[in-house]
Design an enzyme around this catalytic site. Structure first.
Site, PDB file in Angstrom:
ATOM      1  N   ASN A 110       0.847  -1.198   0.000  1.00 28.69           N
ATOM      2  CA  ASN A 110       0.000   0.000   0.000  1.00 28.69           C
ATOM      3  C   ASN A 110       0.881   1.246   0.000  1.00 28.69           C
ATOM      4  O   ASN A 110       1.888   1.303   0.697  1.00 28.69           O
ATOM      5  CB  ASN A 110      -0.885   0.009   1.250  1.00 28.69           C
ATOM      6  CG  ASN A 110      -1.767   1.242   1.330  1.00 28.69           C
ATOM      7  OD1 ASN A 110      -2.423   1.611   0.346  1.00 28.69           O
ATOM      8  ND2 ASN A 110      -1.805   1.897   2.472  1.00 28.69           N
ATOM      9  N   HIS A 112       1.064   5.061   1.095  1.00 29.48           N
ATOM     10  CA  HIS A 112       0.403   5.922   2.072  1.00 29.48           C
ATOM     11  C   HIS A 112       1.130   7.263   2.145  1.00 29.48           C
ATOM     12  O   HIS A 112       2.359   7.300   2.262  1.00 29.48           O
ATOM     13  CB  HIS A 112       0.408   5.256   3.452  1.00 29.48           C
ATOM     14  CG  HIS A 112      -0.278   6.073   4.501  1.00 29.48           C
ATOM     15  ND1 HIS A 112      -1.658   6.197   4.550  1.00 29.48           N
ATOM     16  CD2 HIS A 112       0.205   6.844   5.499  1.00 29.48           C
ATOM     17  CE1 HIS A 112      -1.984   7.003   5.558  1.00 29.48           C
ATOM     18  NE2 HIS A 112      -0.875   7.403   6.150  1.00 29.48           N
ATOM     19  N   SER A 139       5.077   6.589   2.157  1.00 34.50           N
ATOM     20  CA  SER A 139       5.620   5.279   2.527  1.00 34.50           C
ATOM     21  C   SER A 139       4.930   4.192   1.710  1.00 34.50           C
ATOM     22  O   SER A 139       3.753   4.322   1.365  1.00 34.50           O
ATOM     23  CB  SER A 139       5.352   4.979   4.005  1.00 34.50           C
ATOM     24  OG  SER A 139       5.832   5.996   4.846  1.00 34.50           O
ATOM     25  N   ASP A 148      -2.597   0.818   7.857  1.00 33.56           N
ATOM     26  CA  ASP A 148      -1.362   1.559   7.564  1.00 33.56           C
ATOM     27  C   ASP A 148      -0.246   1.186   8.531  1.00 33.56           C
ATOM     28  O   ASP A 148       0.675   1.985   8.777  1.00 33.56           O
ATOM     29  CB  ASP A 148      -1.606   3.081   7.602  1.00 33.56           C
ATOM     30  CG  ASP A 148      -2.639   3.524   6.571  1.00 33.56           C
ATOM     31  OD1 ASP A 148      -2.690   2.919   5.489  1.00 33.56           O
ATOM     32  OD2 ASP A 148      -3.402   4.466   6.864  1.00 33.56           O
TER      33      ASP A 148
HETATM   34  C1  GRF Z   1      -1.888   9.089  -3.217  1.00 36.51           C
HETATM   35  O1  GRF Z   1      -1.604  10.325  -2.672  1.00 36.51           O
HETATM   36  C2  GRF Z   1      -1.688   8.024  -2.190  1.00 36.51           C
HETATM   37  O2  GRF Z   1      -0.663   8.303  -1.297  1.00 36.51           O
HETATM   38  C3  GRF Z   1      -2.997   8.004  -1.487  1.00 36.51           C
HETATM   39  O3  GRF Z   1      -3.957   8.257  -2.473  1.00 36.51           O
HETATM   40  C4  GRF Z   1      -3.366   8.980  -3.531  1.00 36.51           C
HETATM   41  C5  GRF Z   1      -3.633   8.240  -4.799  1.00 36.51           C
HETATM   42  O4  GRF Z   1      -3.489   9.046  -5.903  1.00 36.51           O
HETATM   43  N1  GRF Z   1      -3.193   6.789  -0.778  1.00 36.51           N
HETATM   44  P1  GRF Z   1      -3.755   8.447  -7.361  1.00 36.51           P
HETATM   45  O5  GRF Z   1      -5.171   7.907  -7.388  1.00 36.51           O
HETATM   46  O6  GRF Z   1      -2.734   7.377  -7.618  1.00 36.51           O
HETATM   47  O7  GRF Z   1      -3.598   9.606  -8.286  1.00 36.51           O
END
Ligand code: GRF
Length: 221
Positions: A110, A112, A139, A148
């Protein structure tokens, strides 16, 4: 040596990190095949990104299921189709439950937007600003039953500068997240990373701290 790694990507929104993986595949940087993109949001823009590159897509709306467990079970069946080696949660805004965790234990990561273990959950940019932090980042961790909270593989760090708000911070972090996701998936294609007993192993040895994304887009301790 790399071997093509079959990947399933889970999204809920824009899919810019999915796009980064697609681009890295097409440029030859990543030896991957994205076999399936699954969204829990029917109109997630990321779905069109996948379709326009000939990638199979599925929509699994969580609201259509009686409870979390039923959604999780259906997600597990769908994600298992085609036998992906790695599942990448790239902006997937649902909590992963036991039915999905079991088949992908150690094979699901994942992204995050915080320097874990700081700021699990949502509103990470604002919480970093409110805390007066000098830096923020993203991360990538193995997914476990802790939200997370799984072992962290890699991070990218950016400075917080005067005048930053949540929007500016998110905008500056986004391209760094794209680089982080590509560099981390590259480690999987090179069989350099695994999860064992709650630890991240790189080249067979446990790491004490997450790998950091360097200016040359490589990960190092
Ligand atoms: C990213 O900022 C990620 O860290 C978070 O959601 C966002 C996803 O962006 N979990 P995208 O859909 O890949 O443009």
């Amino acid at each position: 040596m790399t071997r093509t790694v079959k990947i399933c990507v889970l999204i809920s929104g824009t899919g810019s990190n999915l796009q980064a993986l697609i681009d890295a595949r097409e440029s030859g940087r990543l030896d991957i095949e994205i076999i399936h993109v699954i969204s829990n949001v029917a109109d997630a823009p990321g779905l069109e990104r996948a379709r326009s590159h000939g990638i199979q897509t599925s929509i699994l709306e969580h609201g259509a299921f009686v409870d979390r467990a039923a959604f999780d079970h259906a997600l597990s069946l769908l994600a298992s189709a085609g036998e992906p080696e790695l599942v990448v949660l790239a902006g997937f805004m649902r909590i992963i439950g036991p039915a999905m965790l079991a088949p992908f234990d150690g094979r699901m990561i994942n992204l995050h937007p915080s320097l874990l273990p700081l700021y699990k959950g949502t509103s990470t940019y604002q919480r970093a600003l409110d805390a007066g932090d000098a830096r923020h980042g993203a991360s990538i961790h193995f997914v476990t039953d802790q939200l997370d909270g799984g072992p962290v593989i890699s991070q990218v760090v950016i400075p917080i500068v005067p005048g930053d708000d949540a929007g500016s911070l998110a905008a500056r972090l986004a391209p760094m997240e794209h680089r982080l996701v590509v560099a981390t998936v590259e480690h999987f294609t090179r069989h350099r990373v695994e999860c064992s007993d709650g630890l991240v192993l790189i080249d067979g040895a446990p790491i004490e701290k997450p790998l950091l994304l360097q200016a040359d887009d490589r990960l190092s301790a």
